[in-house]
Design a protein around this motif. Structure first.
Motif, PDB file in Angstrom:
ATOM      1  N   GLU A 117       3.872 -18.095   6.793  1.00 43.92           N
ATOM      2  CA  GLU A 117       3.672 -19.034   5.680  1.00 43.92           C
ATOM      3  C   GLU A 117       2.575 -18.618   4.698  1.00 43.92           C
ATOM      4  O   GLU A 117       2.826 -18.567   3.492  1.00 43.92           O
ATOM      5  CB  GLU A 117       3.417 -20.439   6.212  1.00 43.92           C
ATOM      6  N   PRO A 118       1.361 -18.305   5.136  1.00 44.00           N
ATOM      7  CA  PRO A 118       0.315 -17.989   4.157  1.00 44.00           C
ATOM      8  C   PRO A 118       0.496 -16.637   3.467  1.00 44.00           C
ATOM      9  O   PRO A 118      -0.132 -16.387   2.438  1.00 44.00           O
ATOM     10  CB  PRO A 118      -0.967 -18.011   4.985  1.00 44.00           C
ATOM     11  N   LEU A 119       1.351 -15.770   3.998  1.00 44.01           N
ATOM     12  CA  LEU A 119       1.528 -14.444   3.414  1.00 44.01           C
ATOM     13  C   LEU A 119       2.624 -14.381   2.360  1.00 44.01           C
ATOM     14  O   LEU A 119       2.738 -13.389   1.643  1.00 44.01           O
ATOM     15  CB  LEU A 119       1.814 -13.424   4.512  1.00 44.01           C
ATOM     16  N   CYS A 120       3.424 -15.414   2.239  1.00 44.16           N
ATOM     17  CA  CYS A 120       4.520 -15.405   1.268  1.00 44.16           C
ATOM     18  C   CYS A 120       3.958 -15.533  -0.149  1.00 44.16           C
ATOM     19  O   CYS A 120       3.353 -16.543  -0.494  1.00 44.16           O
ATOM     20  CB  CYS A 120       5.488 -16.541   1.546  1.00 44.16           C
ATOM     21  N   PRO A 121       4.162 -14.516  -0.999  1.00 43.10           N
ATOM     22  CA  PRO A 121       3.593 -14.552  -2.343  1.00 43.10           C
ATOM     23  C   PRO A 121       4.270 -15.574  -3.260  1.00 43.10           C
ATOM     24  O   PRO A 121       3.745 -15.891  -4.321  1.00 43.10           O
ATOM     25  CB  PRO A 121       3.817 -13.133  -2.860  1.00 43.10           C
ATOM     26  N   LEU A 144       9.557  -8.407  -3.547  1.00 42.55           N
ATOM     27  CA  LEU A 144       9.632  -7.351  -4.561  1.00 42.55           C
ATOM     28  C   LEU A 144       8.550  -7.570  -5.617  1.00 42.55           C
ATOM     29  O   LEU A 144       8.352  -8.678  -6.099  1.00 42.55           O
ATOM     30  CB  LEU A 144      11.009  -7.331  -5.219  1.00 42.55           C
ATOM     31  N   GLY A 145       7.848  -6.509  -5.943  1.00 43.45           N
ATOM     32  CA  GLY A 145       6.770  -6.593  -6.916  1.00 43.45           C
ATOM     33  C   GLY A 145       5.433  -6.985  -6.314  1.00 43.45           C
ATOM     34  O   GLY A 145       4.416  -6.972  -6.992  1.00 43.45           O
ATOM     35  N   TYR A 146       5.446  -7.360  -5.045  1.00 40.56           N
ATOM     36  CA  TYR A 146       4.213  -7.759  -4.361  1.00 40.56           C
ATOM     37  C   TYR A 146       3.870  -6.808  -3.218  1.00 40.56           C
ATOM     38  O   TYR A 146       2.741  -6.393  -3.062  1.00 40.56           O
ATOM     39  CB  TYR A 146       4.334  -9.180  -3.795  1.00 40.56           C
ATOM     40  N   PHE A 147       4.864  -6.529  -2.370  1.00 44.03           N
ATOM     41  CA  PHE A 147       4.647  -5.716  -1.177  1.00 44.03           C
ATOM     42  C   PHE A 147       5.796  -4.736  -1.005  1.00 44.03           C
ATOM     43  O   PHE A 147       6.877  -4.938  -1.542  1.00 44.03           O
ATOM     44  CB  PHE A 147       4.555  -6.605   0.079  1.00 44.03           C
TER      45      PHE A 147
END
Length: 74
Positions: free
Chosen positions: A17-21, A43-46
């Motif tokens: 949950e806390p890692l979802c951008p 995509l675009g984050y990790f």
């Protein structure tokens, strides 16, 4: 294709949950789910989906093949 969480395998650990951008992951009745409209596959984050990377139960965060692949901003 957005990801989904197999609810019967989710342990409710909340690691994803806390890692979802995109704030696409929420909890309901002790298990987590991914809101498909918000999921961009990170995509675009990790380089890889964070839900998959941190989930302690293998094959719990999987691609939802019933929905189209994320296309990015229009």
């Amino acid at each position: 294709m957005p990801f989904k969480i197999i609810s019967s395998q989710c342990t409710g650990c909340s690691a994803c949950e806390p890692l979802c951008p995109n704030v696409a992951i929420s909890e309901k009745a002790g298990t987590f789910f991914i809101e498909a409209k918000k999921c961009t596959e990170c995509l675009g984050y990790f380089d890889e989906p964070q839900c998959v990377a941190v989930c302690p139960v293998e094959n719990t965060c999987v691609v939802d093949t019933t929905l189209p692949r994320y296309q990015g901003p229009a």
